[in-house]
Design a protein around this motif. Structure first.
Motif, PDB file in Angstrom:
ATOM      1  N   ARG A   1       0.828  -1.223   0.000  1.00  0.00           N
ATOM      2  CA  ARG A   1       0.000   0.000   0.000  1.00  0.00           C
ATOM      3  C   ARG A   1       0.858   1.267   0.000  1.00  0.00           C
ATOM      4  NH1 ARG A   1      -5.620  -1.442  -0.620  1.00  0.00           N
ATOM      5  NH2 ARG A   1      -6.080   0.674   0.002  1.00  0.00           N
ATOM      6  N   GLU A   2       2.088   1.157   0.487  1.00  0.00           N
ATOM      7  CA  GLU A   2       2.969   2.353   0.479  1.00  0.00           C
ATOM      8  C   GLU A   2       3.178   2.863  -0.942  1.00  0.00           C
ATOM      9  OE1 GLU A   2       6.844   1.748   2.201  1.00  0.00           O
ATOM     10  OE2 GLU A   2       5.972   0.719   3.914  1.00  0.00           O
ATOM     11  N   THR A   3       3.246   1.936  -1.900  1.00  0.00           N
ATOM     12  CA  THR A   3       3.452   2.342  -3.297  1.00  0.00           C
ATOM     13  C   THR A   3       2.233   3.110  -3.806  1.00  0.00           C
ATOM     14  OG1 THR A   3       4.755   0.350  -3.598  1.00  0.00           O
ATOM     15  CG2 THR A   3       4.166   1.533  -5.596  1.00  0.00           C
ATOM     16  N   ILE A   4       1.052   2.676  -3.371  1.00  0.00           N
ATOM     17  CA  ILE A   4      -0.172   3.382  -3.776  1.00  0.00           C
ATOM     18  C   ILE A   4      -0.101   4.830  -3.283  1.00  0.00           C
ATOM     19  CG2 ILE A   4      -2.694   3.493  -3.506  1.00  0.00           C
ATOM     20  CD1 ILE A   4      -2.695   0.427  -3.199  1.00  0.00           C
ATOM     21  N   ASP A   5       0.253   4.997  -2.008  1.00  0.00           N
ATOM     22  CA  ASP A   5       0.313   6.359  -1.443  1.00  0.00           C
ATOM     23  C   ASP A   5       1.367   7.196  -2.148  1.00  0.00           C
ATOM     24  OD1 ASP A   5      -1.586   5.518   0.309  1.00  0.00           O
ATOM     25  OD2 ASP A   5      -0.196   5.108   1.945  1.00  0.00           O
ATOM     26  N   ALA A   6       2.529   6.582  -2.429  1.00  0.00           N
ATOM     27  CA  ALA A   6       3.602   7.326  -3.092  1.00  0.00           C
ATOM     28  C   ALA A   6       3.184   7.713  -4.508  1.00  0.00           C
ATOM     29  CB  ALA A   6       4.876   6.486  -3.125  1.00  0.00           C
ATOM     30  N   PHE A   7       2.492   6.802  -5.198  1.00  0.00           N
ATOM     31  CA  PHE A   7       2.037   7.107  -6.564  1.00  0.00           C
ATOM     32  C   PHE A   7       1.082   8.300  -6.549  1.00  0.00           C
ATOM     33  CE2 PHE A   7      -1.126   6.833  -9.956  1.00  0.00           C
ATOM     34  CZ  PHE A   7      -0.308   6.861 -11.074  1.00  0.00           C
ATOM     35  N   VAL A   8       0.177   8.301  -5.584  1.00  0.00           N
ATOM     36  CA  VAL A   8      -0.817   9.381  -5.530  1.00  0.00           C
ATOM     37  C   VAL A   8      -0.116  10.726  -5.282  1.00  0.00           C
ATOM     38  CG1 VAL A   8      -2.866  10.227  -4.320  1.00  0.00           C
ATOM     39  CG2 VAL A   8      -2.643   7.796  -4.846  1.00  0.00           C
ATOM     40  N   LYS A   9       0.906  10.713  -4.437  1.00  0.00           N
ATOM     41  CA  LYS A   9       1.641  11.972  -4.179  1.00  0.00           C
ATOM     42  C   LYS A   9       2.379  12.426  -5.429  1.00  0.00           C
ATOM     43  CE  LYS A   9       2.430  11.255   0.715  1.00  0.00           C
ATOM     44  NZ  LYS A   9       3.292  10.432   1.509  1.00  0.00           N
ATOM     45  N   TYR A  10       2.988  11.481  -6.102  1.00  0.00           N
ATOM     46  CA  TYR A  10       3.706  11.785  -7.353  1.00  0.00           C
ATOM     47  C   TYR A  10       2.721  12.323  -8.409  1.00  0.00           C
ATOM     48  CZ  TYR A  10       5.107  10.064 -12.060  1.00  0.00           C
ATOM     49  OH  TYR A  10       5.321   9.916 -13.409  1.00  0.00           O
ATOM     50  N   ALA A  11       1.580  11.668  -8.534  1.00  0.00           N
ATOM     51  CA  ALA A  11       0.577  12.106  -9.517  1.00  0.00           C
ATOM     52  C   ALA A  11       0.126  13.529  -9.193  1.00  0.00           C
ATOM     53  CB  ALA A  11      -0.618  11.153  -9.506  1.00  0.00           C
ATOM     54  N   ASN A  12      -0.153  13.752  -7.918  1.00  0.00           N
ATOM     55  CA  ASN A  12      -0.631  15.056  -7.486  1.00  0.00           C
ATOM     56  C   ASN A  12       0.412  16.149  -7.758  1.00  0.00           C
ATOM     57  OD1 ASN A  12      -2.564  16.640  -6.341  1.00  0.00           O
ATOM     58  ND2 ASN A  12      -1.800  16.367  -4.258  1.00  0.00           N
ATOM     59  N   PHE A  13       1.660  15.794  -7.541  1.00  0.00           N
ATOM     60  CA  PHE A  13       2.744  16.742  -7.821  1.00  0.00           C
ATOM     61  C   PHE A  13       2.736  17.104  -9.314  1.00  0.00           C
ATOM     62  CE2 PHE A  13       6.950  17.601  -9.460  1.00  0.00           C
ATOM     63  CZ  PHE A  13       7.403  18.605  -8.614  1.00  0.00           C
ATOM     64  N   CYS A  14       2.621  16.109 -10.161  1.00  0.00           N
ATOM     65  CA  CYS A  14       2.645  16.354 -11.615  1.00  0.00           C
ATOM     66  C   CYS A  14       1.427  17.169 -12.065  1.00  0.00           C
ATOM     67  CB  CYS A  14       2.688  15.036 -12.392  1.00  0.00           C
ATOM     68  SG  CYS A  14       4.226  14.158 -12.169  1.00  0.00           S
ATOM     69  N   PHE A  15       0.255  16.847 -11.526  1.00  0.00           N
ATOM     70  CA  PHE A  15      -0.952  17.602 -11.921  1.00  0.00           C
ATOM     71  C   PHE A  15      -0.740  19.097 -11.684  1.00  0.00           C
ATOM     72  CE2 PHE A  15      -3.577  13.663 -10.451  1.00  0.00           C
ATOM     73  CZ  PHE A  15      -3.320  13.019 -11.648  1.00  0.00           C
ATOM     74  N   GLU A  16      -0.176  19.412 -10.520  1.00  0.00           N
ATOM     75  CA  GLU A  16      -0.001  20.818 -10.151  1.00  0.00           C
ATOM     76  C   GLU A  16       1.148  21.451 -10.954  1.00  0.00           C
ATOM     77  OE1 GLU A  16      -1.829  22.762  -8.400  1.00  0.00           O
ATOM     78  OE2 GLU A  16      -0.423  24.452  -8.452  1.00  0.00           O
ATOM     79  N   GLU A  17       2.261  20.740 -11.012  1.00  0.00           N
ATOM     80  CA  GLU A  17       3.469  21.273 -11.653  1.00  0.00           C
ATOM     81  C   GLU A  17       3.247  21.552 -13.139  1.00  0.00           C
ATOM     82  OE1 GLU A  17       6.366  21.935 -10.061  1.00  0.00           O
ATOM     83  OE2 GLU A  17       7.355  22.589 -11.921  1.00  0.00           O
ATOM     84  N   TYR A  18       2.539  20.644 -13.809  1.00  0.00           N
ATOM     85  CA  TYR A  18       2.417  20.753 -15.268  1.00  0.00           C
ATOM     86  C   TYR A  18       1.019  21.197 -15.707  1.00  0.00           C
ATOM     87  CZ  TYR A  18       6.809  18.158 -14.892  1.00  0.00           C
ATOM     88  OH  TYR A  18       8.086  17.768 -14.562  1.00  0.00           O
ATOM     89  N   LYS A  19       0.288  21.813 -14.786  1.00  0.00           N
ATOM     90  CA  LYS A  19      -1.127  22.111 -15.102  1.00  0.00           C
ATOM     91  C   LYS A  19      -1.300  23.059 -16.285  1.00  0.00           C
ATOM     92  CE  LYS A  19      -2.018  25.696 -11.560  1.00  0.00           C
ATOM     93  NZ  LYS A  19      -0.765  25.797 -10.812  1.00  0.00           N
TER      94      LYS A  19
ATOM     95  N   VAL B   1      -0.068  20.442 -19.574  1.00  0.00           N
ATOM     96  CA  VAL B   1      -0.659  19.131 -19.886  1.00  0.00           C
ATOM     97  C   VAL B   1      -2.167  19.165 -19.638  1.00  0.00           C
ATOM     98  CG1 VAL B   1      -0.656  16.663 -19.332  1.00  0.00           C
ATOM     99  CG2 VAL B   1       1.496  17.953 -19.275  1.00  0.00           C
ATOM    100  N   SER B   2      -2.922  18.790 -20.665  1.00  0.00           N
ATOM    101  CA  SER B   2      -4.383  18.754 -20.524  1.00  0.00           C
ATOM    102  C   SER B   2      -4.936  17.339 -20.548  1.00  0.00           C
ATOM    103  CB  SER B   2      -5.045  19.530 -21.664  1.00  0.00           C
ATOM    104  OG  SER B   2      -4.578  20.846 -21.682  1.00  0.00           O
ATOM    105  N   TYR B   3      -4.112  16.391 -20.987  1.00  0.00           N
ATOM    106  CA  TYR B   3      -4.592  15.003 -21.128  1.00  0.00           C
ATOM    107  C   TYR B   3      -3.682  14.063 -20.360  1.00  0.00           C
ATOM    108  CZ  TYR B   3      -7.341  17.086 -24.845  1.00  0.00           C
ATOM    109  OH  TYR B   3      -8.201  17.878 -25.545  1.00  0.00           O
ATOM    110  N   TRP B   4      -4.238  13.422 -19.352  1.00  0.00           N
ATOM    111  CA  TRP B   4      -3.463  12.521 -18.491  1.00  0.00           C
ATOM    112  C   TRP B   4      -3.961  11.090 -18.571  1.00  0.00           C
ATOM    113  CZ3 TRP B   4       0.751  14.352 -15.994  1.00  0.00           C
ATOM    114  CH2 TRP B   4       0.826  15.727 -15.730  1.00  0.00           C
TER     115      TRP B   4
ATOM    116  N   GLY C   1     -10.062  20.257  -9.125  1.00  0.00           N
ATOM    117  CA  GLY C   1     -10.683  21.033 -10.198  1.00  0.00           C
ATOM    118  C   GLY C   1      -9.752  21.423 -11.345  1.00  0.00           C
ATOM    119  N   TYR C   2      -8.756  20.595 -11.635  1.00  0.00           N
ATOM    120  CA  TYR C   2      -7.873  20.910 -12.776  1.00  0.00           C
ATOM    121  C   TYR C   2      -8.682  20.925 -14.063  1.00  0.00           C
ATOM    122  CZ  TYR C   2      -4.001  20.257  -9.574  1.00  0.00           C
ATOM    123  OH  TYR C   2      -3.156  20.376  -8.524  1.00  0.00           O
ATOM    124  N   LYS C   3      -8.235  21.746 -14.997  1.00  0.00           N
ATOM    125  CA  LYS C   3      -9.051  21.890 -16.213  1.00  0.00           C
ATOM    126  C   LYS C   3      -8.819  20.753 -17.213  1.00  0.00           C
ATOM    127  CE  LYS C   3      -5.999  25.289 -18.548  1.00  0.00           C
ATOM    128  NZ  LYS C   3      -4.893  24.382 -18.688  1.00  0.00           N
ATOM    129  N   GLY C   4      -7.792  19.953 -16.998  1.00  0.00           N
ATOM    130  CA  GLY C   4      -7.484  18.875 -17.931  1.00  0.00           C
ATOM    131  C   GLY C   4      -8.404  17.675 -17.791  1.00  0.00           C
TER     132      GLY C   4
END
Ligand code: BGP
Length: 466
Positions: free
Chosen positions: A129-147, A150-153, A205-208
């Motif tokens: 489950r630690e990998t799940i949590d780490a993935f979600v943090k990584y995903a969240n970082f990318c959503f914000e950083e590249y908002k 990037v419009s299509y994920w 609420g990201y626009k992508g």
């Protein structure tokens, strides 16, 4: 009939298969690094996309390609999967995305394409489950950083191939064989990670837009009049397709799916347990995803089999060497009259149509499907005039696009099609002699040469017909 003006024609790549620079510029290790070191091919320099991306993007533009699937290497951003950030990696993808936009190319970005950071992989990958949590943090970082770029994920690329290659077929590290329990648990783990990432993306609420990619291969009974073959094909389908389609589009596992999975696990002395809270998360995501990505290369004909496990991977392109007999499921066999590639992949374009129709009927899914990968892997060489005459690839893509159009005509909402691959890239368990690219990569010089298929695809894109 023509493709609509908003139908997206693109091409696809993946970070580890094209970038090179696998251990430099602050990138953290992935399990592939050490695994490949013991074998006969490496992922460095691959297609050197780390340096050649301006060349590739410019060439893509010249050939009318306006959409490109790219993946972010998680361990370029978080070298240990979580915690400290590698700014050089973060900047690299900013440069790539900005260059895409400069060339008029829309990036479609995958967060995980077979490359969990080693630190997490060693602790059980998505069985933990630690990998799940780490993935979600990584995903969240990318959503914000590249908002703004990037419009299509896409969260994951090909959940079933990861699970089967890691835990059943044993051709991806950690190379475990015939452990259906682990395969099922890892698929569930990735689906929970996907769901959590989608829900966070939507709650911010990201626009992508966001979805997931599955490899979907239609399973046909070898003898359609034989009830044992029919059941074998159904079991193979449930394990490889329906389990994930249920999780993605229903947000839960249907009775039929669970019954078959438990039956298989009982026979293989395994089990499947999950937290009921996962289902709530998956349901929320199923309601919120914007599209489904479908990779399609081949289908399977399945025959009843009651023997022991025996899987032999054809990683050399020596035709006829592949075997797939899975205890309690069935045996995948060749079928007279259906051609295969040198790697024993059945070329069966109708399978793409049948899968599209099935998804639309069984799940009433109307949000739209992208064919996120389709293409022909073959041995190729280039002549003195730098010509690569890949007629068989043109034929392969044309036939798939024809069946795709038929599905569209019959009401399936298909939003786009991505050829695998833009240029020749490294192939996971086959190395460099299996080429898929529209552009030939001359690995020693890293020069690109458009193949006949690139010129043909350019005309298809321009005329919007095959
Ligand atoms: C898909 C993967 C790609 C790519 C492709 C071709 O499963 O998403 O990464 O590798 O298949 O597969 P292969 O290179 O094994 O022929």
């Amino acid at each position: 009939m023509k493709f609509n003006s908003d139908f997206v024609f693109g091409a696809a790549t993946a970070a580890y298969q094209c970038e090179g620079e696998t251990r430099t510029h602050g990138k953290g290790k992935v399990a592939w690094d050490d695994y490949l070191e013991k074998g006969s091919f490496q992922a460095d320099k691959a297609s050197d996309f780390y340096h050649q991306y301006p060349v590739d993007l410019h060439l893509a533009k010249q050939f009318g390609i306006k959409a490109l699937r790219i993946s972010i290497a998680w361990s370029r951003i978080f070298p240990d999967g979580e915690g400290e950030i590698n700014q050089e990696g973060v900047d690299f993808y900013h440069h790539v995305f900005r260059q895409c936009h400069k060339e008029g190319i829309e990036p479609y970005v995958t967060l995980h394409h077979f490359d969990t950071p080693l630190a997490l992989h060693e602790r059980g990958d998505f069985l933990n489950r630690e990998t799940i949590d780490a993935f979600v943090k990584y995903a969240n970082f990318c959503f914000e950083e590249y908002k703004d770029e990037v419009s299509y994920w896409f969260t994951f690329n090909e959940v079933w191939p990861i699970a089967t290659n890691q835990y059943i077929e044993g051709v991806f590290p950690p190379c475990i064989t015939y452990d259906i329990s682990k395969a099922v648990a890892s698929m569930h783990g990735m689906m929970v990670a996907h769901a959590k990432a989608v829900n966070i993306f939507k709650s911010h609420g990201y626009k992508g837009k966001i979805g997931i990619i599955h490899s979907l291969e239609t399973k046909y009974p070898y003898d359609p009049t034989n009830s044992d073959d029919i059941r074998a094909a159904k079991k193979d389908d449930i394990l490889a397709n329906q389990f994930l389609l249920d999780a993605t589009l229903l947000g839960s596992y249907s009775e039929e799916t669970l019954q078959t999975i438990h039956e298989l696990l009982d026979l293989n002395h395994g089990s499947f347990h999950y937290d009921k809270r996962d289902i709530a998360e998956m349901k929320e995501a199923a309601n919120q995803i914007d599209y489904l990505g479908m990779n399609y290369y081949q289908s399977h004909f399945v025959r009843y089999y009651d023997g022991e496990n025996e899987i032999v991977h054809n990683g050399t392109g020596e035709k006829g060497t592949k075997k797939f007999k899975l205890k309690g499921v069935g045996e995948r066999v060749m079928k007279e009259g259906i051609p295969t590639t040198d790697w024993d992949w059945l070329i069966y374009p109708k399978g793409m149509y049948d899968m599209l129709m099935r998804i639309s009927k069984q799940y009433a899914f109307t949000k739209g499907i992208y064919i996120t990968e389709n293409g022909l892997g073959k041995k190729e060489s280039i002549d003195d005039d730098h010509v690569v005459d890949d007629e068989s690839r043109i034929d392969y893509i044309a036939k798939h696009l024809t069946w795709l159009l038929k599905a569209i005509q019959e009401g399936v909402y298909v939003k786009g099609y991505f050829v695998w691959s833009l240029m020749d890239v490294f192939s996971w368990s086959n190395g460099y002699n299996k080429r898929y690219g529209l552009f030939y990569t001359d690995y020693p010089t890293q020069k690109r040469y458009p193949k006949a298929s690139a010129y043909w695809y350019k005309r298809v894109i321009r005329n919007r017909e095959i």
